[in-house]
Design a protein around this motif. Structure first.
Motif, short mmCIF file in Angstrom:
data_model
loop_
_atom_site.label_atom_id
_atom_site.label_comp_id
_atom_site.label_asym_id
_atom_site.label_seq_id
_atom_site.Cartn_x
_atom_site.Cartn_y
_atom_site.Cartn_z
N PHE A 157 0.83 -1.26 -0.08
CA PHE A 157 -0.10 0.08 0.20
C PHE A 157 0.90 1.28 -0.28
O PHE A 157 0.40 2.17 -0.57
CB PHE A 157 -0.72 0.12 1.31
CG PHE A 157 -1.93 -1.09 1.34
CD1 PHE A 157 -2.22 -1.62 0.25
CD2 PHE A 157 -2.66 -1.30 2.33
CE1 PHE A 157 -3.15 -2.80 0.25
CE2 PHE A 157 -3.61 -2.36 2.65
CZ PHE A 157 -3.88 -2.86 1.51
N ASP A 164 2.45 1.59 -3.17
CA ASP A 164 1.54 2.22 -4.27
C ASP A 164 1.16 3.76 -4.02
O ASP A 164 1.02 4.33 -5.01
CB ASP A 164 0.08 1.42 -3.91
CG ASP A 164 -0.26 0.27 -4.82
OD1 ASP A 164 0.45 0.12 -5.53
OD2 ASP A 164 -0.74 -0.67 -4.29
N LYS A 184 7.92 -2.90 -5.06
CA LYS A 184 6.65 -3.63 -4.94
C LYS A 184 6.60 -4.98 -5.27
O LYS A 184 6.03 -5.96 -4.92
CB LYS A 184 5.62 -2.64 -5.73
CG LYS A 184 4.01 -2.99 -5.45
CD LYS A 184 3.33 -2.24 -6.28
CE LYS A 184 1.84 -2.61 -6.29
NZ LYS A 184 1.09 -2.17 -7.39
N SER A 237 -7.97 -4.94 -0.25
CA SER A 237 -6.90 -4.20 -0.73
C SER A 237 -7.23 -3.56 -2.01
O SER A 237 -6.94 -2.35 -1.99
CB SER A 237 -5.97 -5.24 -1.05
OG SER A 237 -5.36 -6.18 -0.15
N ASP A 238 -8.37 -3.78 -2.50
CA ASP A 238 -8.78 -3.04 -3.85
C ASP A 238 -9.44 -1.77 -3.24
O ASP A 238 -9.37 -0.65 -3.82
CB ASP A 238 -9.95 -3.83 -4.52
CG ASP A 238 -9.16 -4.94 -5.29
OD1 ASP A 238 -8.00 -4.97 -5.42
OD2 ASP A 238 -9.85 -6.05 -5.98
N ARG A 240 -6.85 0.45 -1.88
CA ARG A 240 -5.78 0.76 -3.09
C ARG A 240 -6.76 2.02 -3.88
O ARG A 240 -6.31 3.13 -4.38
CB ARG A 240 -5.48 -0.20 -4.09
CG ARG A 240 -4.43 -0.91 -3.52
CD ARG A 240 -3.62 -1.51 -4.59
NE ARG A 240 -2.39 -2.32 -3.81
CZ ARG A 240 -2.26 -3.34 -3.49
NH1 ARG A 240 -3.38 -4.25 -3.62
NH2 ARG A 240 -1.26 -3.96 -2.87
#
Lengths: 249, 555, 423
Positions: free
Chosen positions: A42, A45, A142, B541-542, B545
């Motif tokens: 995360f 990201d 990642k 997680s989706d 994100r």
């Protein structure tokens, strides 16, 4: 961006509000139930999407609502930090603890972190000169964090090092640390190689040159990557083979 | 559900002037309306007021909203209310999201209204993107077996059994010895009332004749499986195997007194243990006039750092009984710190001093030396060596954990602390619970406890157990973990990481499986799974994100 | 009916409510939470007190089986086990409970400054107030004794600034009647006032404070935000003394042991050290009572890692130098010399004492008190009072720490459930 656990740090942030303690507006908070929920990817990201700094805040050690969650967070963020260190992003990530009674402390951490990030300046990923390099680096980080090898090691770290009598014996912390550090570095280089030869086949010396490590080391990694089915020989020019990543390998 | 079907309603609260006085709420409302999948947006003076809540319900119906976002105060205080409102309007409560624009925005950026509004805009957008990915979740229900399995027939186990039995639940009480009573059987009298231990054992008759209590004496546990509300225990009694179903399990296995073997020349004749003395007192066989008691034998040392909590009082009790029996007895108690916490025990300690019992504090680095007819001890208080005539020395040893604790802990999947006493879920606020739901601990299995403490804990454990037992069904939180079986490689990392033992392995498929009844939704397993095979519902997680991506944007 | 909503009363109520039994929870103060809400951290884990308490407060106010009566006092009880009738006086709050949203605008504007009891009078609050920011119910209360409207028929500013029109000066005290099967008393304790022990100097010397005052000083949410300073001259202290057994194990005051002071002085010294690791603490004790789980190790950690020195000996008196630094005079048990040590702050570990209205409550309930005026419990069934159907838990029956109060509370809940199931 801040990832805050529901029980302590998010409550601490609320308390800062109730106490009207003013702090910079820069932070955007994502609430999770436990700091241990924060998958290290995360954070990567967030950097890949141009976020300049990431805070992960949990309960003080020993206070976790889920008993061991913040210890797991500490382990995950420590490995993440090592990887980010390689790509010079570790300064932009901070793990810290805030209790539900520490509105002041929360505001202070946010203020100091904001100031720190402002001093560092905007993420290099947003500058044309460094953009591609950053993307390659962070993508590699990642991939490492998504790899089952590293995830497996991180997931078992507390168990292997601190719990007694698992598999009959305990691994000394130092030995595990070395194992983990090796894995972090090697996996990072391997994933970087995979990214470098994603589109075009390249020779070992070329790869070594691009990444800035010895050709011998690259070759060793290529051998591992071939055995994992991630890389194969692309073509052989004048007896020098070039290698290329296998899509979805 | 395809994205065309998603209809999000965003309600933005002014909270009087708390939010509206700082942030530009009307512009936030317009902004929300411009975001993908947002069908409706409105601002309210107070979203949590009757008017505000009714508006949410009406708009869910009118605009066929299937996601609701409220931007106002903190979900920690108001999410339950708004979820309930969604549910009243027929919407699954997990299709609700909250944005904190008061406690974490308008209140902390009071002097920067524009930047605060920018922040709110981002937070609302993040929430809208997350909301689009929300999924309806169901609260799982499982049936509960209305019976308790209690391990140990000492005072703690019996007290718990009696309370739960009286509450109308079926009890299975197992005791490895042929008789109930535990350590009380070896005692003469009890402190602080100095009445006969046998008086307290009258509870045995009540247990044996209780309609709701089934007793298994001389029995051992072979295996324990299952989870809260649904445990199965296999026990063995006289070579006979018996299967027991129980909703909860209470550990009341007690502790054992350390034998002073190897300390101070313990010989069971002239140098005896407190437990030996109990027996002698019971049989009226004490023939000594100068008695010295040494406390903290075998504890508060390198090997056992702890204080066993109850030995001071039991030594004082026996000293008092000896003096009552023969007022000419001289008794000296060599102690390190007298544990007499609270009202009754301090009074008891004072009474002992008034009766002429001599208390001398000794230092561990200068322990007493037992000689023929004498004990030599250095008194810290008097700063000199003292010689005390003796014809009997009594050693107080600590209670130590039962040797079968480890086996039992493994079977129950609950932890022990370093001295092998059972480790509760939370030292302060969950002192008789384990982290594993439906398993409780009381009495000296948890830590050396006197009778009052044991019965208190036993009743406490009974209370905690009854919370499970009275229910026909357990309803559990919908936001739990779920293993995508097709991705799981059976590495067991999640099993080890789960603080609640909620994950087990399906032996047939060799994959992990989450018990939704036990899972608390913390997400540790999901963030750790080497194969990303675990979904953390409501914090997927989706979803997370989506929040990250929309805030960061494209670079 | 559960009387008192500190940690014991809350735990008993939650257990019963979760067990499917209706609970009337009666609390004298405006907010629930009791003493535990005043604590910064808790031994032996040093958990943050409010972090672990707050979820329970919220649960209590939200639970469908719990009816919360704040600002309420039990005035009269009749009946017997299985069927008690209680009359409860609900004091007016002068704020509409279902309208106030705890925004704090009224507090900002209220002109009256009042000693804040929650913060041990170390700072001022207003006449309209909430005990502490995380307080439950999260609504304001007007302090009738101090409010200008009630004392001088002036002001009413809060009414003017409240956007929600939540202020209601017309509210009246009301009496309600409750019919219950069983009663649990969980009324807690008061703190011993050390002023009468002249030789300790409390009240005369500004840098001699009680342990609860010190707790607020080191609390992250306290009057100085947890950054320890002497309230007197704002100096950062480096030498602290803790005197155990102040008012306890003392025939002239309270002969009993207050049971938690050995541990909490260690905790307070640890927290002080965590804020500033130049701080050194000396703890004067008679016996170190650390028999609980992990308590010995805790003391050891204090000694090894937190610069705490434990001094065995009773303090003779406390003096003060010209800079108002307290000086502890004590007898060194090693050398038999009378020694003097200068400190920046001396903390008096004052004993827990029975609530001042404990006797009155015992009369209302028809139960006994012990020789010290704690509510009397049975020796081997400590949750039982002298009357069937009425149970006790927590420090109202004897001094005790949080885990013991929680155990007691659950135990009392089990006993009460037994009765409810019978009727």
């Amino acid at each position: 961006m801040g990832f805050l656990c529901n029980w302590c740090s998010y409550a601490g942030a609320d308390l800062a509000g109730v106490s009207r303690i003013q702090y910079p507006t820069n932070i955007r908070i994502i609430r999770v139930m436990c700091s241990g929920r924060v998958d290290p990817t995360f954070v990567v990201d967030a950097f890949l999407h141009g976020i300049d700094g990431v805070l992960v805040l949990g309960c003080h050690l020993g206070d976790c609502h889920y008993i061991t969650g913040n210890y797991e967070a500490e382990i995950k963020m420590s490995s993440l930090s090592k990887l980010l260190n390689i790509v010079k992003f570790s300064d932009r990530m901070q793990l810290d603890w805030v209790s539900a009674a520490e509105g002041n402390r929360f505001a202070q951490i946010v203020s100091e972190f904001t100031k720190h990030i402002q001093e560092l300046g905007p993420s290099p990923i947003k500058e044309n000169k460094t953009k591609t390099q950053c993307i390659d680096d962070l993508e590699a980080v990642k991939s490492v964090l998504e790899s089952s090898r590293l995830r497996g090691l991180i997931a078992r770290q507390r168990d292997l090092v601190t719990e007694k009598n698992v598999y009959g014996n305990q691994i000394p912390a130092e030995k595990f640390e070395n194992l983990l550090n090796d894995a972090i570095y090697n996996e990072f280089v391997r994933h970087k190689i995979v990214i470098k030869i994603k589109e075009i086949g390249k020779s070992v010396p070329d790869i070594a040159n691009e990444i800035g490590i010895k050709a011998k080391e690259v070759l060793e990694h290529i051998v591992v990557l071939r055995s994992r089915g991630l890389v194969d020989v692309h073509e052989i020019n004048e007896e020098i083979p070039t290698f290329i990543s296998i899509r979805g390998g | 559900m395809s994205s065309e079907d998603i209809r999000i309603g965003v309600f933005i609260c002014h909270c009087g002037t708390n939010i509206g006085g700082v942030l530009d709420v009307p512009s936030l409302t317009d902004y929300a309306r411009s975001l993908p999948n947002v069908t409706y947006s409105a601002d309210n003076l107070y979203t949590c007021s009757e008017v505000g809540l009714t508006e949410i319900k009406e708009n869910i119906k009118e605009h066929e909203l299937n996601r609701v976002i409220v931007a106002s105060c903190s979900p920690r205080t108001h999410e339950p209310l708004f979820r309930a409102i969604c549910q009243e309007a027929g919407l699954n409560p997990y299709l609700f999201e909250m944005v904190n624009i008061r406690d974490q925005d308008s209140w902390v950026h009071m002097k920067e209204p524009e930047k605060g509004t920018d922040k709110a805009r981002d937070l609302i957008r993040m929430s809208v993107y997350k909301a689009a990915l929300l999924e309806p979740l169901e609260r799982v229900k499982v049936a509960v077996t209305h019976s308790a399995f209690i391990i140990g027939g000492g005072i703690a186990g019996m007290t718990a059994a009696l309370n739960l039995g009286n509450q109308g639940f079926k009890i299975f009480l197992i005791e490895k010895e042929p008789e109930l009573g535990g350590l009380l059987n070896s005692l003469n009298k009890v402190f602080p009332s100095n009445e006969d231990a046998s008086k307290l054992l009258e509870i045995i008759d009540m247990i044996e004749s209780h309609d709701n209590i089934k007793l298994y004496k001389s029995s051992v546990i072979e295996n324990i499986t299952g989870f809260v509300g649904n445990y199965n225990v296999v026990i063995k009694q006289n070579k006979k195997t018996i299967n027991i179903d129980a909703g909860v399990i209470i550990v009341a296995t007690g502790a054992i007194p350390l034998s002073p073997e190897g300390y101070f020349g313990y010989d069971k004749k002239k140098i005896i243990s407190q437990l030996d003395l109990e027996r002698l007192l019971k049989d009226d066989q004490v023939k000594a006039n100068n008695i010295t008691m040494i406390l903290c034998v075998g504890c508060r040392n390198e090997e056992r750092r702890y204080c066993s909590n109850i030995c001071c009082m039991s030594a004082i009790k026996n000293a008092m009984l000896l003096i009552e029996k023969n007022p000419n007895t001289h008794i000296t108690i060599l102690f390190r710190d007298i544990q007499a916490a609270g009202t009754d025990y301090e009074k008891y300690y004072r009474r002992a001093r008034e009766m002429g019992i001599l208390f001398i504090k000794y230092l561990p680095e200068k322990p007493p030396i037992i000689k023929k007819d004498l004990v030599d001890v250095y008194s810290d208080l008097l700063n000199q060596d003292i010689k005390i005539p003796q014809d009997l020395v009594v050693l107080s040893t600590p209670l130590i954990a039962n040797e079968d604790s480890e086996v039992l802990a493994k079977m129950l999947k609950v932890p022990l602390e370093e001295n092998n006493f059972f480790l509760e879920a939370h030292v302060k606020l969950r002192p008789v619970d384990f982290a594993t739901d439906g398993v409780y601990v009381c009495g000296s299995a948890h830590w050396p406890a006197d009778i009052a403490e044991s019965t208190s804990q036993a009743n406490a454990a009974a209370s905690r157990a009854s919370i499970i037992l009275w229910k026909d069904q357990l309803e559990v939180e919908g936001s739990t973990a779920e293993v995508k079986t097709e991705l799981c490689i059976g590495c067991e990392a999640c099993i080890r990481i789960c603080p609640y033992s909620a994950i087990t392995k399906d032996e047939e498929t060799d994959t992990a499986i989450v018990n939704k009844v036990v899972c608390k939704g913390c997400g540790l397993c999901g963030a750790s799974c080497p194969k990303n095979a675990i979904i953390i519902h409501h914090f997927t997680s989706d979803q997370i994100r989506a929040e990250i991506f929309t805030y960061g944007g494209e670079i | 009916m559960v009387i008192g909503a500190g940690i014991a009363g809350i735990q008993a109520s939650l257990d019963l409510a979760e067990r499917g039994i209706k609970v009337e929870l009666v609390e004298k103060n405006a907010c629930i939470g009791g003493r535990m809400a005043q604590l910064d951290k808790t031994f032996p884990t040093n958990d943050c007190s409010i972090c672990i308490l707050a979820p329970k407060l919220a649960e209590c106010s939200r639970h469908p089986n719990i009816t919360l009566h704040t600002l309420s006092e039990v005035r009269y009880v009749e009946g017997s086990v299985g069927n008690f009738t209680a009359k409860v006086l609900k004091h007016a709050r002068y704020v509409k409970e279902d309208v106030c949203i705890n925004c704090g605008t009224c507090v900002e504007k209220c002109p009256m400054r009042v000693e804040d009891d929650f913060d041990m009078q170390l700072r001022k609050r207003r006449a309209i107030y909430i005990d502490y920011v995380q307080g439950v119910p999260a609504i304001m209360t007007i302090d009738k004794e101090k409010c200008l409207w009630f004392t001088k028929s002036a002001c009413r500013i809060c009414e003017k600034v409240c956007e929600r029109e939540a202020i209601d000066f017309e509210q009246q005290d009301t009496e309600i009647e409750l019919n219950v099967a069983s009663i649990i008393a969980a009324t807690g304790y008061d703190v011993f006032d050390p002023t009468p022990i002249i030789y300790l100097g409390y009240g005369r010397f500004p840098n001699v404070v009680t342990s609860l005052e010190f707790e607020r000083l080191i609390s992250a949410s306290g009057p100085v935000g947890g950054h320890l300073i002497r309230p007197f001259d704002k100096k950062e202290p480096e030498n602290l003394a803790f005197i155990n057994c102040v008012g306890s194990r003392d025939i002239k005051n309270n002969p009993y042991c207050s049971s938690c002071c050995c541990m909490y002085t260690t905790k307070e010294a640890m927290i002080a050290y965590e804020h500033n690791n130049k701080i050194q603490s000396s703890i004067f004790y008679i016996d170190l009572r650390a028999g609980g789980k992990g308590f010995r190790d805790y003391i050891q950690r204090g000694r090894n890692d937190y610069a705490i020195t434990y001094i065995n000996g009773k303090v003779a008196k406390i003096l003060q130098d010209e800079q108002k630094n307290p000086i502890v005079v004590y007898e060194d048990t090693d050398t038999f010399e009378v020694k003097k040590l200068k400190f920046d702050i001396v903390v008096l570990a004052t004993s827990m004492v029975p609530k001042k209205d404990a006797v009155r409550l015992s009369e209302i309930l028809g139960i006994s008190v012990d020789e010290y005026n704690f509510l009397k419990s049975m020796a081997y069934h400590p949750q039982k009072s002298s009357k069937e159907g009425i149970f006790l838990c927590g420090a109202c029956r004897a001094p005790m720490d949080i885990p013991n109060s929680v155990v007691d509370a659950s135990g009392a809940a089990a006993k009460a459930a037994e009765i409810v199931m019978r009727v």
